[in-house]
Design a protein around this motif. Structure first.
Motif, PDB file in Angstrom:
ATOM      1  N   UNK A  39       9.192  -5.540   1.273  1.00 60.21           N
ATOM      2  CA  UNK A  39       7.985  -6.150   1.830  1.00 60.21           C
ATOM      3  C   UNK A  39       6.987  -5.086   2.254  1.00 60.21           C
ATOM      4  N   UNK A  40       7.502  -4.010   2.869  1.00 57.39           N
ATOM      5  CA  UNK A  40       6.623  -2.927   3.300  1.00 57.39           C
ATOM      6  C   UNK A  40       5.955  -2.267   2.100  1.00 57.39           C
ATOM      7  N   UNK A  41       6.724  -2.073   1.016  1.00 54.73           N
ATOM      8  CA  UNK A  41       6.162  -1.483  -0.197  1.00 54.73           C
ATOM      9  C   UNK A  41       5.092  -2.385  -0.793  1.00 54.73           C
ATOM     10  N   UNK A  42       5.361  -3.676  -0.806  1.00 49.78           N
ATOM     11  CA  UNK A  42       4.385  -4.628  -1.333  1.00 49.78           C
ATOM     12  C   UNK A  42       3.118  -4.632  -0.486  1.00 49.78           C
ATOM     13  N   UNK A  43       3.280  -4.611   0.851  1.00 49.44           N
ATOM     14  CA  UNK A  43       2.117  -4.579   1.742  1.00 49.44           C
ATOM     15  C   UNK A  43       1.311  -3.301   1.548  1.00 49.44           C
ATOM     16  N   UNK A  44       2.034  -2.183   1.350  1.00 47.39           N
ATOM     17  CA  UNK A  44       1.350  -0.911   1.160  1.00 47.39           C
ATOM     18  C   UNK A  44       0.516  -0.925  -0.114  1.00 47.39           C
ATOM     19  N   UNK A  45       1.076  -1.459  -1.203  1.00 48.16           N
ATOM     20  CA  UNK A  45       0.347  -1.542  -2.461  1.00 48.16           C
ATOM     21  C   UNK A  45      -0.870  -2.453  -2.329  1.00 48.16           C
ATOM     22  N   UNK A  46      -0.696  -3.576  -1.639  1.00 47.82           N
ATOM     23  CA  UNK A  46      -1.805  -4.501  -1.458  1.00 47.82           C
ATOM     24  C   UNK A  46      -2.894  -3.875  -0.595  1.00 47.82           C
ATOM     25  N   UNK A  47      -2.501  -3.145   0.466  1.00 50.75           N
ATOM     26  CA  UNK A  47      -3.484  -2.487   1.326  1.00 50.75           C
ATOM     27  C   UNK A  47      -4.231  -1.403   0.568  1.00 50.75           C
ATOM     28  N   UNK A  48      -3.504  -0.649  -0.274  1.00 52.75           N
ATOM     29  CA  UNK A  48      -4.135   0.404  -1.066  1.00 52.75           C
ATOM     30  C   UNK A  48      -5.131  -0.202  -2.053  1.00 52.75           C
ATOM     31  N   UNK A  49      -4.739  -1.271  -2.717  1.00 54.31           N
ATOM     32  CA  UNK A  49      -5.643  -1.937  -3.660  1.00 54.31           C
ATOM     33  C   UNK A  49      -6.874  -2.484  -2.952  1.00 54.31           C
ATOM     34  N   UNK A  50      -6.679  -3.008  -1.739  1.00 57.44           N
ATOM     35  CA  UNK A  50      -7.809  -3.522  -0.965  1.00 57.44           C
ATOM     36  C   UNK A  50      -8.759  -2.392  -0.584  1.00 57.44           C
ATOM     37  N   UNK A  51      -8.192  -1.235  -0.197  1.00 61.08           N
ATOM     38  CA  UNK A  51      -9.035  -0.083   0.146  1.00 61.08           C
ATOM     39  C   UNK A  51      -9.825   0.375  -1.070  1.00 61.08           C
ATOM     40  N   UNK A  52      -9.190   0.400  -2.244  1.00 62.26           N
ATOM     41  CA  UNK A  52      -9.904   0.767  -3.476  1.00 62.26           C
ATOM     42  C   UNK A  52     -11.041  -0.213  -3.756  1.00 62.26           C
ATOM     43  N   UNK A  53     -10.772  -1.499  -3.539  1.00 59.07           N
ATOM     44  CA  UNK A  53     -11.805  -2.513  -3.774  1.00 59.07           C
ATOM     45  C   UNK A  53     -12.985  -2.289  -2.831  1.00 59.07           C
ATOM     46  N   UNK A  54     -12.703  -1.891  -1.587  1.00 62.06           N
ATOM     47  CA  UNK A  54     -13.782  -1.614  -0.646  1.00 62.06           C
ATOM     48  C   UNK A  54     -14.652  -0.457  -1.106  1.00 62.06           C
ATOM     49  N   UNK A  55     -14.011   0.606  -1.610  1.00 58.13           N
ATOM     50  CA  UNK A  55     -14.766   1.746  -2.139  1.00 58.13           C
ATOM     51  C   UNK A  55     -15.668   1.297  -3.283  1.00 58.13           C
ATOM     52  N   UNK A  56     -15.105   0.519  -4.207  1.00 62.51           N
ATOM     53  CA  UNK A  56     -15.873   0.066  -5.361  1.00 62.51           C
ATOM     54  C   UNK A  56     -17.044  -0.816  -4.933  1.00 62.51           C
ATOM     55  N   UNK A  57     -16.833  -1.663  -3.928  1.00 60.45           N
ATOM     56  CA  UNK A  57     -17.906  -2.547  -3.473  1.00 60.45           C
ATOM     57  C   UNK A  57     -19.052  -1.746  -2.858  1.00 60.45           C
ATOM     58  N   UNK A  58     -18.719  -0.709  -2.079  1.00 62.48           N
ATOM     59  CA  UNK A  58     -19.772   0.119  -1.481  1.00 62.48           C
ATOM     60  C   UNK A  58     -20.507   0.920  -2.541  1.00 62.48           C
ATOM     61  N   UNK A  59     -19.759   1.463  -3.519  1.00 61.51           N
ATOM     62  CA  UNK A  59     -20.384   2.259  -4.569  1.00 61.51           C
ATOM     63  C   UNK A  59     -21.231   1.402  -5.508  1.00 61.51           C
TER      64      UNK A  59
END
Length: 272
Positions: A39-59
């Motif tokens: 579960x922790x690994x899954x949450x980490x991957x989802x959080x990382x993907x969300x952070x990437x999406x935030x970068x893309x949205x700002x750029x």
């Protein structure tokens, strides 16, 4: 069957039950641990993907700006945008600038080349532990080549500054020898500095030679008594992705475009 034999059978049964219970608890604990890890690994991957999406949205914005959002899996992101500007800041966001890889400094407002910088700007670099050695494998002391464009876009002038804190090396390369005497910029200590006077600056290129090094700049004179703000250099975008209790952070830098190296070199050699 004797009474003592009945007691032995009871003891054996109890031992078997204790052993089975221990094994069962171990298996259950291992299963719970594996579930939590998964579960922790899954949450980490989802959080990382969300952070990437935030970068893309700002750029994706013409002018990067803070954004936030969420997804159907309950992951979310939130970004912050910081302008790289002011009277002092570290080049390359504080990371070392590689040998023979230039770092560019805008001395005017991008992309209009307006609000040109006039005054002194001081370049800081190096550490007190740097060693000047003729062997590239052990040398850690960098010299700097600094090219400055000033004047007008219709008639730019180029100035060339070569500085080297290694006295033995400056004798042969004919660079200006720099004595130890740096300063502190944004909490980081630098061993060496050089101050360059500028009138109507447009653009500067700072090139470490012989070794990589950390570089910082200020719009101040050598004594830091007179300072002028330097133009904006771009933005730093920080994005925090969240999934359940897990957070992941990503940072990216969006600096303004650099002038082509061919143009810089052509102007430099043409002026000789």
């Amino acid at each position: 069957m004797q009474e003592y034999q009945r007691g032995q059978i009871l003891l054996i049964v109890v031992l078997i039950m204790v052993t089975a219970l221990t094994v069962g608890l171990s298996v259950a604990a291992r299963s719970i641990t594996n579930t939590r890890t998964s579960q922790a690994s899954s949450n980490s991957e989802e959080a990382f993907s969300a952070a990437e999406a935030g970068i893309e949205q700002s750029l994706a914005l013409i002018t990067p700006a803070p954004v936030n959002g969420s997804f159907t899996n309950n992951a979310s992101y939130k970004t912050s945008v910081i302008s790289v500007a002011g009277t002092s800041f570290a080049m390359n966001n504080g990371s070392p600038i590689l040998q023979d890889q230039p770092a560019d400094l805008w001395l005017s407002t991008y992309p209009s080349y307006s609000t040109q910088f006039s005054g002194n700007f001081t370049v800081y670099w190096g550490k007190s532990t740097d060693v000047c050695n003729s062997s590239p494998a052990t040398n850690t002391m960098a010299a700097l080549e600094i090219l400055v464009l000033s004047g007008t876009t219709a008639n730019p002038q180029i100035s060339h500054f070569n500085v080297d804190p290694c006295n033995a090396r400056s004798v042969s390369n004919k660079f200006t020898a720099i004595a130890p005497g740096g300063g502190t910029v944004s909490g980081t200590n630098y061993a060496y500095s050089t101050t360059i006077p500028i009138t109507n600056g447009l653009f500067a290129r700072i090139l470490p030679l012989y070794a990589p090094t950390n570089v910082a700049v200020t719009g101040c004179n050598a004594a830091n008594t007179v300072c002028n703000p330097l133009p904006a250099q771009g933005t730093v975008i920080q994005s925090i992705g969240t999934s359940q209790d897990t957070k992941r952070e990503l940072v990216t830098y969006r600096y303004y475009p650099s002038l082509p190296s061919e143009i810089f070199q052509y102007n430099f050699f043409a002026s000789q």
